[in-house]
Design an enzyme around this catalytic site. Structure first.
Site, PDB file in Angstrom:
ATOM      1  N   CYS A 123      16.329   7.493  38.130  1.00 55.34           N
ATOM      2  CA  CYS A 123      17.558   7.935  38.082  1.00 55.34           C
ATOM      3  C   CYS A 123      18.576   7.198  39.279  1.00 55.34           C
ATOM      4  O   CYS A 123      19.180   6.510  38.684  1.00 55.34           O
ATOM      5  CB  CYS A 123      17.249   9.497  39.283  1.00 55.34           C
ATOM      6  SG  CYS A 123      18.452  10.586  38.809  1.00 55.34           S
ATOM      7  N   HIS A 182      12.994  11.534  35.717  1.00 55.71           N
ATOM      8  CA  HIS A 182      11.898  11.618  36.584  1.00 55.71           C
ATOM      9  C   HIS A 182      10.656  11.769  36.258  1.00 55.71           C
ATOM     10  O   HIS A 182      10.050  12.619  36.220  1.00 55.71           O
ATOM     11  CB  HIS A 182      12.260  12.573  37.684  1.00 55.71           C
ATOM     12  CG  HIS A 182      13.378  12.473  38.554  1.00 55.71           C
ATOM     13  ND1 HIS A 182      13.437  11.900  39.705  1.00 55.71           N
ATOM     14  CD2 HIS A 182      14.675  12.783  38.298  1.00 55.71           C
ATOM     15  CE1 HIS A 182      14.612  11.746  40.362  1.00 55.71           C
ATOM     16  NE2 HIS A 182      15.473  12.265  39.443  1.00 55.71           N
ATOM     17  N   GLU A 211       7.875  10.610  37.697  1.00 54.11           N
ATOM     18  CA  GLU A 211       6.964  11.019  38.764  1.00 54.11           C
ATOM     19  C   GLU A 211       6.790  12.552  38.922  1.00 54.11           C
ATOM     20  O   GLU A 211       5.675  12.921  39.483  1.00 54.11           O
ATOM     21  CB  GLU A 211       7.467  10.562  39.914  1.00 54.11           C
ATOM     22  CG  GLU A 211       8.694  11.186  40.898  1.00 54.11           C
ATOM     23  CD  GLU A 211      10.071  10.931  40.116  1.00 54.11           C
ATOM     24  OE1 GLU A 211      10.875  11.638  40.799  1.00 54.11           O
ATOM     25  OE2 GLU A 211       9.966  10.089  39.031  1.00 54.11           O
TER      26      GLU A 211
END
Length: 241
Positions: A113, A215, A217
């Site tokens: 990001c 994202h 994660e």
């Protein structure tokens, strides 16, 4: 030998109800978990002076840059628009120094990001300060308040890219941003875009610097295929050992 990945920290720059003026450096746990599951040892690098960047990079095998505030437009030669919202030039300058030190040491960098955006600025590129106002974006690139792990729009990758290799030609991702890459920096190529042509992935010509706008994660637990991004990055870092 243990693969060590440095994660550049974010930091609180405003008093909060919990911390008051006890400002803290921090990193979201999901980044750490993704790196651990890739078999690496994550080390959080507290925000510091840019002159210390080479010493920080000397102690790790790779660098991960996380999400957060917008990148300061004056760093790529533009006056800030009203839509920019919060920036943190101290973080920007430190992370740019880390990127350049990692590149000098031939150590891989993964940007997520904001991390992808600051890579682009560090390498001489620029950003859309607001993708809706300046790039004609039409999709919902900030899905809040939808839960973080839920994919909300699709991206399409280029055939020869690292993202195509590990995730295929087309897949759905989450989204939390309003800035985006405009002109790619030196030796960077765009390897993924959303359907409204917002840049969603990058790769350096030598493959040592990679980035995504979404994202992974946050998605990797419910959508385990996104762990492959961390696994791929860990493999890049082993090449330094």
């Amino acid at each position: 030998m243990t693969i060590k990945i440095g994660i550049a920290s974010n930091h609180l720059i405003h008093p909060t109800e919990r911390f008051g003026t006890n400002f803290v450096d921090y990193i979201q746990r999901d980044y750490v978990t993704g790196l651990r599951h890739a078999g690496t040892l994550p080390l959080v690098l507290p925000l510091g002076d840019p002159k210390d960047a080479e010493d920080y990079i000397a102690g790790v095998d790779g660098l991960l840059l996380s999400g957060g505030q917008g990148v300061t437009p004056i760093l790529y030669g533009e006056e800030p628009l009203a839509e920019v919202a919060e920036t943190d030039i101290y973080r920007d300058q430190f992370e740019i120094a880390l990127i350049k030190a990692a590149q000098k040491a031939d150590k891989p960098v993964l940007g997520i990001c904001r991390g992808m955006q600051v890579i682009n600025v560090a390498l001489g590129g620029n950003l859309y300060q607001d993708i809706y106002k300046q790039a004609g974006a039409t999709e919902k690139h900030n899905q809040y308040p939808t839960s973080w792990e839920i994919p909300t729009h699709h991206v399409t990758t280029t055939d020869d890219s690292w993202l195509h290799q590990i995730l295929g030609e087309r897949f759905a991702v989450n989204s939390f941003h309003h800035q985006g890459i405009h002109e790619p920096g030196d030796n960077l190529k765009v390897v993924a875009k959303s359907d409204d042509q917002v840049v969603e992935g990058i790769e350096s010509n030598d493959g040592r610097i990679i980035g995504v706008e979404f994202h992974p994660e946050m998605m990797r637990v419910v959508h385990p295929e996104f762990q492959r991004i961390f696994d791929y990055f860990a493999k890049l870092a082993t090449e330094n050992q």
